[in-house]
Design a protein around this motif. Structure first.
Motif, short mmCIF file in Angstrom:
data_model
loop_
_atom_site.label_atom_id
_atom_site.label_comp_id
_atom_site.label_asym_id
_atom_site.label_seq_id
_atom_site.Cartn_x
_atom_site.Cartn_y
_atom_site.Cartn_z
N TYR A 1 20.90 40.93 40.34
CA TYR A 1 21.16 40.16 41.57
C TYR A 1 22.41 39.29 41.49
CZ TYR A 1 16.67 41.82 43.17
OH TYR A 1 15.64 42.62 43.58
N ALA A 2 23.06 39.22 40.36
CA ALA A 2 24.26 38.39 40.24
C ALA A 2 25.38 38.89 41.15
CB ALA A 2 24.74 38.34 38.79
N THR B 1 24.77 37.47 44.55
CA THR B 1 25.21 36.08 44.64
C THR B 1 26.73 36.02 44.76
OG1 THR B 1 23.30 35.38 43.35
CG2 THR B 1 25.13 33.82 43.52
N ALA B 2 27.40 36.86 43.99
CA ALA B 2 28.87 36.92 44.07
C ALA B 2 29.31 37.35 45.46
CB ALA B 2 29.42 37.88 43.01
N ALA B 3 28.63 38.33 46.03
CA ALA B 3 28.98 38.81 47.37
C ALA B 3 28.77 37.72 48.42
CB ALA B 3 28.15 40.05 47.72
N PHE B 4 27.66 37.01 48.32
CA PHE B 4 27.40 35.90 49.24
C PHE B 4 28.49 34.84 49.12
CE2 PHE B 4 25.78 31.64 50.03
CZ PHE B 4 25.36 31.76 51.34
N ARG C 1 20.97 36.77 50.95
CA ARG C 1 20.17 35.54 50.81
C ARG C 1 18.68 35.80 50.86
NH1 ARG C 1 22.33 31.48 55.14
NH2 ARG C 1 22.59 33.41 56.27
N TYR C 2 18.25 36.74 51.69
CA TYR C 2 16.82 36.85 51.98
C TYR C 2 16.19 38.19 51.65
CZ TYR C 2 18.21 32.81 54.74
OH TYR C 2 18.73 31.62 55.15
N ASP C 3 16.98 39.23 51.51
CA ASP C 3 16.42 40.58 51.35
C ASP C 3 16.50 41.01 49.89
OD1 ASP C 3 15.69 43.22 51.47
OD2 ASP C 3 16.88 43.68 53.25
N SER C 4 15.37 40.96 49.21
CA SER C 4 15.35 41.31 47.78
C SER C 4 15.56 42.80 47.55
CB SER C 4 14.04 40.87 47.14
OG SER C 4 12.96 41.55 47.75
N GLY C 5 15.49 43.60 48.60
CA GLY C 5 15.72 45.03 48.46
C GLY C 5 17.19 45.41 48.49
N VAL C 6 18.05 44.46 48.80
CA VAL C 6 19.48 44.72 48.86
C VAL C 6 20.10 44.47 47.49
CG1 VAL C 6 21.69 43.92 49.83
CG2 VAL C 6 19.67 44.13 51.30
N VAL C 7 20.84 45.45 47.01
CA VAL C 7 21.56 45.29 45.75
C VAL C 7 23.00 45.73 46.01
CG1 VAL C 7 21.74 45.96 43.33
CG2 VAL C 7 19.48 45.71 44.39
N LEU D 1 31.61 41.61 54.75
CA LEU D 1 31.44 40.17 54.53
C LEU D 1 30.23 39.63 55.29
CD1 LEU D 1 35.17 39.05 54.69
CD2 LEU D 1 33.69 39.00 52.66
N ARG D 2 30.08 40.03 56.52
CA ARG D 2 28.95 39.56 57.34
C ARG D 2 27.64 40.07 56.76
NH1 ARG D 2 26.34 35.86 59.73
NH2 ARG D 2 25.33 36.39 61.67
N THR D 3 27.62 41.33 56.35
CA THR D 3 26.42 41.89 55.74
C THR D 3 26.07 41.15 54.47
OG1 THR D 3 26.90 44.06 56.70
CG2 THR D 3 25.41 44.01 54.79
N TRP D 4 27.07 40.91 53.63
CA TRP D 4 26.81 40.21 52.37
C TRP D 4 26.30 38.80 52.63
CZ3 TRP D 4 32.06 41.66 49.66
CH2 TRP D 4 32.05 43.03 49.36
N GLU D 5 26.89 38.13 53.59
CA GLU D 5 26.50 36.75 53.87
C GLU D 5 25.06 36.68 54.37
OE1 GLU D 5 25.58 33.33 56.12
OE2 GLU D 5 26.09 35.18 57.16
#
Length: 163
Positions: free
Chosen positions: A33-34, A37-40, A100-106, A92-96
């Motif tokens: 997940y790092a 966090t970098a993408a966010f 934050r909330y979707d644990s299925g996104v990598v 960028l919008r997708t990452w932001e």
């Protein structure tokens, strides 16, 4: 260019997000997940940089997290934004929003690294202009001893309260 406490806050906050992108990317080989966090953090850095640019040009930015909207506002006010950054708005919008909330996104580390290069290139240019203009404002309020043997960046960072 307008330089004040608010524009300084936005620029320095954006740079803070950018510095955390690198540390999160370094951790991403051992932490799945790092990269998220970098993408966010990269998305936030880009957003704050765009808001800084608008405010520095006397335009109150929308209260939005939409990079596309902020870039549109730049265009409407004849402020150039590089094509490489404009085409990244969906990522960028997708990452932001999703990281934050979707644990299925990598998010893939290589995607963030490519985005980092684009945002960093833009931000570095904006930051250099900010430092140059802020330094010119601050140095007239200081004695020569206060700025002697210091870089313009150091003078600005140490004297932000004078903006």
């Amino acid at each position: 260019m307008i330089v004040n406490g608010e524009t300084a806050f936005l620029m320095l906050r954006a740079r803070s997000y950018m510095s955390s992108v690198l540390s999160e990317l370094e951790r991403s080989d051992s932490d799945i997940y790092a990269a998220n966090t970098a993408a966010f953090n990269l998305a936030m850095a880009a957003e704050l940089t765009l808001k800084h640019v608008l405010l520095s040009n006397g335009i109150e930015p929308s209260r939005t997290h939409s990079h596309a909207q902020l870039i549109k506002e730049c265009g409407e006010n004849h402020i150039s934004v590089p094509k490489e950054l404009r085409v990244m708005t969906i990522d960028l919008r997708t990452w932001e929003s999703t990281t934050r909330y979707d644990s299925g996104v990598v998010i893939e580390k290589t995607e963030v690294e490519a985005g980092y290069a684009v945002v960093k290139n833009y931000m570095d240019r904006i930051y250099a202009d900010f430092i140059k203009n802020a330094y010119e404002m601050i140095k007239i309020k200081l004695s020569s001893g206060d700025i002697e043997n210091k870089t313009p960046e150091a003078v600005v960072i140490q004297n932000l309260k004078l903006l």
